[in-house]
Design an enzyme around this catalytic site. Structure first.
Site, PDB file in Angstrom:
ATOM      1  N   TRP A  24       4.834 -34.916 -42.638  1.00 61.75           N
ATOM      2  CA  TRP A  24       5.620 -33.895 -41.963  1.00 61.75           C
ATOM      3  C   TRP A  24       5.567 -32.572 -42.722  1.00 61.75           C
ATOM      4  CZ3 TRP A  24       6.677 -31.321 -38.201  1.00 61.75           C
ATOM      5  CH2 TRP A  24       7.898 -30.760 -37.839  1.00 61.75           C
ATOM      6  N   ARG A  43       3.939 -33.253 -55.912  1.00 61.14           N
ATOM      7  CA  ARG A  43       4.233 -33.547 -57.319  1.00 61.14           C
ATOM      8  C   ARG A  43       3.047 -34.136 -58.078  1.00 61.14           C
ATOM      9  NH1 ARG A  43       8.607 -35.404 -58.304  1.00 61.14           N
ATOM     10  NH2 ARG A  43       9.662 -35.112 -56.309  1.00 61.14           N
ATOM     11  N   LYS A 119      15.875 -37.061 -43.251  1.00 62.60           N
ATOM     12  CA  LYS A 119      16.911 -37.577 -42.356  1.00 62.60           C
ATOM     13  C   LYS A 119      17.403 -38.915 -42.887  1.00 62.60           C
ATOM     14  CE  LYS A 119      14.440 -35.534 -38.398  1.00 62.60           C
ATOM     15  NZ  LYS A 119      13.723 -35.829 -37.133  1.00 62.60           N
ATOM     16  N   SER A 150      10.143 -34.667 -33.572  1.00 59.92           N
ATOM     17  CA  SER A 150       8.898 -34.021 -34.036  1.00 59.92           C
ATOM     18  C   SER A 150       8.033 -35.014 -34.793  1.00 59.92           C
ATOM     19  CB  SER A 150       9.241 -32.830 -34.952  1.00 59.92           C
ATOM     20  OG  SER A 150      10.195 -33.212 -35.931  1.00 59.92           O
ATOM     21  N   LYS A 203      19.407 -42.439 -35.852  1.00 53.23           N
ATOM     22  CA  LYS A 203      18.389 -42.745 -34.837  1.00 53.23           C
ATOM     23  C   LYS A 203      17.270 -43.593 -35.414  1.00 53.23           C
ATOM     24  CE  LYS A 203      15.147 -39.671 -36.335  1.00 53.23           C
ATOM     25  NZ  LYS A 203      13.705 -39.882 -36.576  1.00 53.23           N
ATOM     26  N   THR A 260      11.967 -41.359 -31.206  1.00 58.28           N
ATOM     27  CA  THR A 260      11.747 -42.351 -32.260  1.00 58.28           C
ATOM     28  C   THR A 260      11.793 -43.772 -31.728  1.00 58.28           C
ATOM     29  OG1 THR A 260      12.914 -40.788 -33.701  1.00 58.28           O
ATOM     30  CG2 THR A 260      12.430 -42.941 -34.609  1.00 58.28           C
ATOM     31  N   ARG A 267       7.356 -44.603 -37.244  1.00 57.91           N
ATOM     32  CA  ARG A 267       7.268 -45.610 -38.312  1.00 57.91           C
ATOM     33  C   ARG A 267       8.415 -46.611 -38.226  1.00 57.91           C
ATOM     34  NH1 ARG A 267       5.845 -40.863 -41.227  1.00 57.91           N
ATOM     35  NH2 ARG A 267       7.907 -40.683 -42.170  1.00 57.91           N
ATOM     36  N   ASN A 268       9.599 -46.141 -37.873  1.00 56.60           N
ATOM     37  CA  ASN A 268      10.750 -47.040 -37.805  1.00 56.60           C
ATOM     38  C   ASN A 268      10.620 -48.025 -36.644  1.00 56.60           C
ATOM     39  OD1 ASN A 268      12.732 -45.975 -39.958  1.00 56.60           O
ATOM     40  ND2 ASN A 268      12.042 -44.125 -38.916  1.00 56.60           N
ATOM     41  N   VAL A 291       7.227 -43.575 -45.891  1.00 56.62           N
ATOM     42  CA  VAL A 291       8.626 -43.981 -45.958  1.00 56.62           C
ATOM     43  C   VAL A 291       9.162 -44.175 -44.544  1.00 56.62           C
ATOM     44  CG1 VAL A 291      10.956 -43.305 -46.656  1.00 56.62           C
ATOM     45  CG2 VAL A 291       9.007 -42.801 -48.137  1.00 56.62           C
TER      46      VAL A 291
END
Length: 345
Positions: A24, A43, A119, A150, A203, A260, A267-268, A291
């Site tokens: 994202w 990082r 989120k 999104s 959500k 979602t 992904r969820n 994630v």
């Protein structure tokens, strides 16, 4: 509390740094780089050097070439210097678990404006992102949540999407609208930071539930019921925390929930699908490579709902499958066995 008007928008931001080179963060940086001086930071300096050379995020967003003007760096000091001016914008594109460590890294720097894309609730503390910012930085930094339906891949392709910037600062909302609104991205503003953050967090838990239902072949009727009753759960929790009911009927509530729970890029939802197929949670998370915020969020939501006395049977059932060893089929039976009640209850 009224949402902020956006008729008097400040001049467009010329410099933006995105902290976090996941899917994202990369997609948003790509979209904004067509109109602004954007720097994308990650990082892992070695991975960022490879990204700068390949001009493609093979790990998180393969198949999309970075715009020529998008700068890439693994040097945090350099990335922050890029936005060391009053009207510049810093965007934190890390998961909720990474927000506090990132903010701690920023403590000794002048950060006039920061927006987060994550989120969820922080694992352990149960805090929303704006509460984490307040704990780390107090009231010295203007912050807000940029949220809404999104998928990164669609934004990277240049397809249209609509987002909401929520903040207690009218000036920050105007700044973000001026910077992000344009091209194929439409941005609305809201003063309901709590409502926007709760909608974006919960959500993800509901998407796991609909993934389980789809994976078990329960049909479109069941999916529609879960989405609708899930929206009722989000609204109950959000209002208990101080959010506004109408927020949950907007982009960051109903809009993000629909996307979602039904989109194949979620992904969820994939977590729920794989749970229904008998895969272990550890295997699912390892195979994702990204994630899935709904997993840790389910635990935090269950604890928070219990503390506040808010009834959230779907979220509670999802937590049972994820953490208590409940079978996906048992989740469905548990929900079907609930006593009948009025729809508004």
């Amino acid at each position: 509390m009224q949402d902020f008007p956006i008729e008097h928008i400040t001049p467009a931001t010329s410099r933006i740094t995105v902290l976090g080179a996941g899917a994202w963060g990369t997609a948003l940086a790509m979209a904004l780089a067509t109109r602004h001086e954007v720097l994308l930071w990650g990082r892992n300096s070695g991975a960022m050097a490879d990204l700068a050379l390949a001009r493609e995020n093979m790990a998180y967003l393969p198949g999309f070439v970075l715009p020529p003007k998008l700068a890439v760096s693994g040097d945090l000091e350099y990335a922050l210097a890029h936005v060391n001016r009053p009207h510049a914008l810093l965007i934190a594109a890390c998961p909720v678990a990474g927000l506090r460590p990132l903010l701690l890294q920023l403590k000794n720097h002048v950060i006039p404006n920061i927006v987060w894309l994550c989120k969820g609730f922080e694992d352990g503390s149960g805090l929303l992102p704006h509460q984490i910012l307040r704990e780390v930085a107090g009231d010295t930094v203007a912050g807000g949540a940029l949220s809404g339906p999104s998928f990164a891949q669609e934004v990277a392709r240049g397809l249209p999407c609509a987002l909401t910037i929520a903040s207690s600062s009218a000036r920050l909302c105007e700044l973000v609208v001026a910077a992000v609104h344009g091209g194929n991205i439409r941005v609305y503003s809201s003063a309901d930071l709590v409502g926007v953050e709760v909608g974006g967090a919960v959500k993800n838990v509901l998407a796991i539930a609909t993934g389980v239902a789809d994976g078990l072949g329960l049909g479109l009727n069941a999916r529609a019921a879960l989405i609708t009753r899930g929206l009722a759960e989000i609204t109950r929790l959000g209002c208990a925390l101080g959010g506004r009911p109408e927020t949950f009927m907007g982009l960051t509530g109903m809009g993000d929930l629909i996307l979602t729970c039904t989109g194949d890029l979620s992904r969820n939802r994939r977590v729920g699908l794989d749970l229904a197929r008998g895969k272990k949670l550890a295997t699912i998370v390892a195979e994702l490579g990204h994630v899935a915020e709904g997993v840790p969020c389910a635990k935090a939501v269950r604890a928070l709902a219990l503390k506040l006395g808010v009834e959230m049977p779907i979220a509670d059932a999802v937590a049972g499958v994820l953490f208590d060893g409940d079978a996906p089929q048992d989740m469905v039976l548990r929900l079907l066995a609930r006593d009948p009640r009025g729809e508004a209850a």
